[in-house]
Motif scaffolding. Structure first.
Motif, mmCIF file in Angstrom:
data_model
loop_
_atom_site.group_PDB
_atom_site.id
_atom_site.type_symbol
_atom_site.label_atom_id
_atom_site.label_comp_id
_atom_site.label_asym_id
_atom_site.label_seq_id
_atom_site.Cartn_x
_atom_site.Cartn_y
_atom_site.Cartn_z
ATOM 1 N N LYS A 222 0.827 -1.202 0.000
ATOM 2 C CA LYS A 222 0.000 0.000 0.000
ATOM 3 C C LYS A 222 0.865 1.258 0.000
ATOM 4 C CE LYS A 222 -4.223 1.806 2.118
ATOM 5 N NZ LYS A 222 -5.232 1.623 3.179
ATOM 6 N N LEU A 225 1.917 1.878 -3.600
ATOM 7 C CA LEU A 225 0.825 2.354 -4.442
ATOM 8 C C LEU A 225 0.383 3.770 -4.086
ATOM 9 C CD1 LEU A 225 -1.334 -0.900 -4.633
ATOM 10 C CD2 LEU A 225 0.001 0.118 -6.482
ATOM 11 N N GLU A 226 0.315 4.066 -2.799
ATOM 12 C CA GLU A 226 -0.257 5.346 -2.384
ATOM 13 C C GLU A 226 0.747 6.486 -2.333
ATOM 14 O OE1 GLU A 226 -2.791 5.149 1.005
ATOM 15 O OE2 GLU A 226 -4.112 3.631 0.096
ATOM 16 N N THR A 227 2.017 6.189 -2.082
ATOM 17 C CA THR A 227 3.012 7.267 -2.055
ATOM 18 C C THR A 227 3.592 7.533 -3.434
ATOM 19 O OG1 THR A 227 4.928 5.831 -1.612
ATOM 20 C CG2 THR A 227 3.649 6.623 0.302
#
Length: 282
Positions: A222, A225-227
């Motif tokens: 995660k 993907l998110e950073t």
């Protein structure tokens, strides 16, 4: 090109699954769990009655045969093993109509092979999904055939985006996609198991070690993907000078950890290519 996760699919969409094995059930269950397709709009057939018994609990319609699936469905997902695909296509050839879109998730079986075994101008799309679709965290890749209509690819991408993320692109990349994300969950499961074993070796209870290992893998993914940060940079942020993590990374490098993963993806890709070169029905 990545497809955004949709909020809803058309209410009247009808899907059919030929094959109710692990991948077919994962996609079917994921779509239902996500609220994207009503169970009554899904038809399924599998020659293995045990497979049908397993998927029946989802509330789907059990079709009497593969032709019945095609007749009931706008979108037919071929969720059978690669060597079974030509057998199924010859079986359904006589009932496929222009309103049917045939979606194959079989590794290695090319669009050309599928199109040649179906009526001329049949709409065909290949997809390589993976089993985490069952829990809405799948990764899929979509590639269109030569006779698809406007909107076909977008709708199939929406279907698979509803159970994870979806990329759209050229068929030439599908073997590598198979090696990376198609087979990839198995690599991660093996890593989680090994991490849990390491925790047990050092004194942790088995159930606790497994939960912590799985959560750690999920959290790390995660973060990527998110950073949007490069995994190497995120790794560096965990590795303090002279600390525990850099000592662990040194041992992983000595063990050929990264090289082994690269080799694994290469091996799976080559196997997918090998499946694609076999004669239909071989």
């Amino acid at each position: 090109m990545a497809s955004e996760k949709p909020s809803k699919l058309p209410d009247d969409i009808t899907l059919g699954f030929i094959g109710a094995g692990k991948m077919g059930k994962a996609i079917c269950g994921g779509l239902i769990n996500a609220g994207m397709v009503k169970p009554r709009n899904i038809s399924v057939h599998d020659r293995n009655t045990n497979m049908l018994d397993s998927i029946r609990g989802l509330g789907v319609t059990i079709a009497k045969d593969n032709g019945d699936v095609v007749r009931r469905s706008q979108f037919v997902i071929l969720a059978v093993k690669p060597h079974i695909v030509p057998i199924v296509l010859k079986e359904i050839n006589r009932v496929v109509e222009p309103n049917n879109l045939i979606v194959s998730i079989a590794a290695g079986v090319t669009i050309a092979t599928i199109e040649n075994l179906l009526p001329a101008k049949t709409r065909v799309i290949r997809v390589m999904p993976n089993t985490p679709a069952l829990v809405q965290t799948g990764a899929a890749y979509v590639s269109p055939g030569t006779s698809v209509k406007e909107g076909d690819v977008d709708l199939v991408a929406e279907i698979f985006s509803s159970v994870g993320i979806c990329e759209v692109g050229r068929e030439e990349l599908l073997d590598a996609i198979t090696g990376l994300s198609g087979s990839g969950p198995a690599y991660i499961y093996a890593a989680i198991e090994a991490m849990a074993d390491g925790g047990v070796k050092m004194g942790l209870p088995r159930d606790m070690a497994q939960r912590l290992a799985a959560q750690t893998a999920m959290g790390a993914a995660k973060m990527v993907l998110e950073t949007g940060k490069h995994p190497g940079l995120l790794k560096d942020e965990v590795c303090s000078p002279g600390g525990t993590t850099i000592a662990a990374m040194h041992r992983l490098e000595k063990g050929g950890f990264r090289g082994a993963l690269i080799d694994a993806i290469e091996a799976a890709t080559l196997r997918s290519q090998e499946l694609g070169t076999k004669s239909p029905g071989e």
